[in-house]
Design a protein around this motif. Structure first.
Motif, PDB file in Angstrom:
ATOM      1  N   ILE A 273       0.840  -1.204   0.000  1.00  0.00           N
ATOM      2  CA  ILE A 273       0.000   0.000   0.000  1.00  0.00           C
ATOM      3  C   ILE A 273       0.875   1.254   0.000  1.00  0.00           C
ATOM      4  CG2 ILE A 273      -1.631   1.361   1.389  1.00  0.00           C
ATOM      5  CD1 ILE A 273      -2.877  -1.305   2.274  1.00  0.00           C
ATOM      6  N   LEU A 274       1.934   1.245   0.791  1.00  0.00           N
ATOM      7  CA  LEU A 274       2.818   2.411   0.872  1.00  0.00           C
ATOM      8  C   LEU A 274       3.549   2.666  -0.443  1.00  0.00           C
ATOM      9  CD1 LEU A 274       4.321   1.851   4.442  1.00  0.00           C
ATOM     10  CD2 LEU A 274       2.704   3.635   3.756  1.00  0.00           C
ATOM     11  N   ASN A 275       3.695   1.644  -1.249  1.00  0.00           N
ATOM     12  CA  ASN A 275       4.349   1.817  -2.553  1.00  0.00           C
ATOM     13  C   ASN A 275       3.465   2.563  -3.546  1.00  0.00           C
ATOM     14  OD1 ASN A 275       6.825   0.622  -1.988  1.00  0.00           O
ATOM     15  ND2 ASN A 275       6.104  -1.433  -2.503  1.00  0.00           N
ATOM     16  N   ARG A 276       2.154   2.545  -3.295  1.00  0.00           N
ATOM     17  CA  ARG A 276       1.258   3.188  -4.265  1.00  0.00           C
ATOM     18  C   ARG A 276       0.436   4.345  -3.691  1.00  0.00           C
ATOM     19  NH1 ARG A 276      -1.531  -1.836  -3.121  1.00  0.00           N
ATOM     20  NH2 ARG A 276      -3.613  -1.434  -2.246  1.00  0.00           N
ATOM     21  N   GLU A 277       0.446   4.495  -2.371  1.00  0.00           N
ATOM     22  CA  GLU A 277      -0.330   5.558  -1.735  1.00  0.00           C
ATOM     23  C   GLU A 277       0.559   6.431  -0.854  1.00  0.00           C
ATOM     24  OE1 GLU A 277      -3.430   6.185  -2.323  1.00  0.00           O
ATOM     25  OE2 GLU A 277      -4.113   4.334  -3.294  1.00  0.00           O
TER      26      GLU A 277
ATOM     27  N   PHE B  56      11.037  -1.356  10.619  1.00  0.00           N
ATOM     28  CA  PHE B  56      12.392  -1.196  10.088  1.00  0.00           C
ATOM     29  C   PHE B  56      12.350  -0.920   8.580  1.00  0.00           C
ATOM     30  CE2 PHE B  56      14.295  -3.530  13.827  1.00  0.00           C
ATOM     31  CZ  PHE B  56      15.164  -2.519  14.189  1.00  0.00           C
ATOM     32  N   LYS B  57      11.530  -1.684   7.855  1.00  0.00           N
ATOM     33  CA  LYS B  57      11.430  -1.515   6.406  1.00  0.00           C
ATOM     34  C   LYS B  57      10.900  -0.128   6.050  1.00  0.00           C
ATOM     35  CE  LYS B  57      12.555  -5.591   4.587  1.00  0.00           C
ATOM     36  NZ  LYS B  57      13.612  -5.741   3.534  1.00  0.00           N
ATOM     37  N   ILE B  58       9.874   0.303   6.770  1.00  0.00           N
ATOM     38  CA  ILE B  58       9.285   1.610   6.493  1.00  0.00           C
ATOM     39  C   ILE B  58      10.301   2.717   6.724  1.00  0.00           C
ATOM     40  CG2 ILE B  58       7.535   3.277   7.255  1.00  0.00           C
ATOM     41  CD1 ILE B  58       5.744   0.846   7.906  1.00  0.00           C
ATOM     42  N   ARG B  59      11.049   2.602   7.820  1.00  0.00           N
ATOM     43  CA  ARG B  59      12.007   3.646   8.186  1.00  0.00           C
ATOM     44  C   ARG B  59      13.170   3.749   7.198  1.00  0.00           C
ATOM     45  NH1 ARG B  59       9.067   6.613   9.988  1.00  0.00           N
ATOM     46  NH2 ARG B  59       8.457   6.832  12.171  1.00  0.00           N
ATOM     47  N   GLU B  60      13.371   2.722   6.372  1.00  0.00           N
ATOM     48  CA  GLU B  60      14.416   2.802   5.354  1.00  0.00           C
ATOM     49  C   GLU B  60      14.070   3.831   4.289  1.00  0.00           C
ATOM     50  OE1 GLU B  60      14.872  -1.107   3.802  1.00  0.00           O
ATOM     51  OE2 GLU B  60      15.862  -1.911   5.592  1.00  0.00           O
ATOM     52  N   ALA B  61      12.770   4.133   4.143  1.00  0.00           N
ATOM     53  CA  ALA B  61      12.356   5.033   3.064  1.00  0.00           C
ATOM     54  C   ALA B  61      11.507   6.212   3.517  1.00  0.00           C
ATOM     55  CB  ALA B  61      11.571   4.229   2.011  1.00  0.00           C
TER      56      ALA B  61
ATOM     57  N   VAL C 254      22.451  12.067   8.678  1.00  0.00           N
ATOM     58  CA  VAL C 254      21.939  11.137   9.686  1.00  0.00           C
ATOM     59  C   VAL C 254      20.422  11.032   9.524  1.00  0.00           C
ATOM     60  CG1 VAL C 254      21.687  10.697  12.147  1.00  0.00           C
ATOM     61  CG2 VAL C 254      23.793  11.728  11.287  1.00  0.00           C
ATOM     62  N   SER C 255      19.912   9.824   9.500  1.00  0.00           N
ATOM     63  CA  SER C 255      18.473   9.613   9.329  1.00  0.00           C
ATOM     64  C   SER C 255      17.772   9.575  10.686  1.00  0.00           C
ATOM     65  CB  SER C 255      18.217   8.302   8.573  1.00  0.00           C
ATOM     66  OG  SER C 255      16.829   8.065   8.433  1.00  0.00           O
ATOM     67  N   LEU C 256      16.999  10.621  10.979  1.00  0.00           N
ATOM     68  CA  LEU C 256      16.227  10.685  12.216  1.00  0.00           C
ATOM     69  C   LEU C 256      14.741  10.575  11.905  1.00  0.00           C
ATOM     70  CD1 LEU C 256      17.936  13.656  14.133  1.00  0.00           C
ATOM     71  CD2 LEU C 256      18.469  11.226  14.286  1.00  0.00           C
ATOM     72  N   THR C 257      13.988   9.976  12.817  1.00  0.00           N
ATOM     73  CA  THR C 257      12.532   9.976  12.684  1.00  0.00           C
ATOM     74  C   THR C 257      12.023  11.397  12.956  1.00  0.00           C
ATOM     75  OG1 THR C 257      12.048   9.530  15.005  1.00  0.00           O
ATOM     76  CG2 THR C 257      12.499   7.622  13.591  1.00  0.00           C
ATOM     77  N   PRO C 258      10.788  11.722  12.571  1.00  0.00           N
ATOM     78  CA  PRO C 258      10.259  13.059  12.849  1.00  0.00           C
ATOM     79  C   PRO C 258      10.338  13.445  14.322  1.00  0.00           C
ATOM     80  CG  PRO C 258       8.827  11.942  11.294  1.00  0.00           C
ATOM     81  CD  PRO C 258       9.843  10.930  11.751  1.00  0.00           C
ATOM     82  N   LEU C 259      10.033  12.501  15.221  1.00  0.00           N
ATOM     83  CA  LEU C 259      10.096  12.817  16.643  1.00  0.00           C
ATOM     84  C   LEU C 259      11.533  13.030  17.099  1.00  0.00           C
ATOM     85  CD1 LEU C 259       7.465  10.678  18.600  1.00  0.00           C
ATOM     86  CD2 LEU C 259       7.712  13.150  18.548  1.00  0.00           C
TER      87      LEU C 259
END
Length: 232
Positions: free
Chosen positions: A41-45, A66-71, A158-163
């Motif tokens: 779903i995340l690949n198309r929306e 983990f997978k989501i946070r890669e992108a 450096v990759s940080l999450t929004p929080l």
């Protein structure tokens, strides 16, 4: 613009309940029964927030996170039937922004969703235009570019999450000021009710792991024992 929420849970009854409450609040809702469906779903929306169960078949919530946070850096609220602190810490360490233990009150979950979206809007994450271009904080080798939402250490991004970004930006913007956990929560989550000390501690630990050469002897985020944290 209507916010889009992805609900990921292998229990159809939980998905239905959450879907109804979100829809009643005006959100557009997508559903997935496991992590693989969620990633498709995340690949198309374009989704604004994810509600993600921990225990699922095929691809569980931890691996999915983990997978989501890669992108993506969109907010993630994790759901789990386990309410122990160790489970909460595990969820937050993977990159989740918040954690809700089952069974939960749907109204509380909706409040958490709104708080995450409100924080995201106030920080300017959605449009990248809330901060003026060139609004940069430099502390030795640490550079925080608020306009582009980018953090670099010695030129390395450096990759940080929004929080994580919001917490670091808060303290870096007030160098030398000591923030206790309640103040961090109120300033970043934009809510008066604050989470446990462990929640903030895990986010701080995650930031240190990403920006410090030696997280056990941090150069940037200092602990003021019995009080809170500060950036020097």
């Amino acid at each position: 613009m209507t916010s889009k929420i992805l609900v990921v849970d292998d229990d159809p009854e939980i998905r239905d309940v959450v879907h109804i409450f979100l829809r009643n609040e005006g959100f557009q809702v997508f559903e997935a029964e496991d992590g693989l469906q969620a990633l498709n779903i995340l690949n198309r929306e374009e989704v604004d927030l994810i509600i993600l169960d921990v225990m699922m078949p095929n691809l569980d919530g931890i691996k999915t996170c983990f997978k989501i946070r890669e992108a993506l850096n969109i907010p993630i609220i994790m759901l789990s039937a386990k309410g122990e602190d160790i489970d909460k810490i595990t969820g937050l360490t993977t990159g989740a922004d918040d954690y809700v233990a089952k069974p939960f009150n749907p109204l509380e979950l909706i409040a958490r969703v709104k708080a995450q979206l409100r924080r995201l809007k106030l920080s300017g994450d959605n449009d990248g235009k809330s901060q003026p271009i060139g609004d940069v904080i430099e502390i030795n080798d640490l550079v925080i570019d608020r306009s582009r939402h980018i953090v670099t250490v010695r030129g390395r991004e450096v990759s940080l999450t929004p929080l994580e970004f919001s917490i670091l930006e808060l303290m870096a913007s007030h160098r030398g000021h000591v923030f206790n956990v309640e103040k961090i929560y109120q300033s970043v989550w934009k809510e008066n009710k604050f989470l446990s000390d462990n929640t903030i501690m895990v986010h701080i630990r995650n930031i240190r792991e990403k920006i410090e050469d030696n997280p056990r002897e941090p150069r940037y985020i200092k602990t003021v024992w019995g009080v809170g944290y500060k950036v020097e």
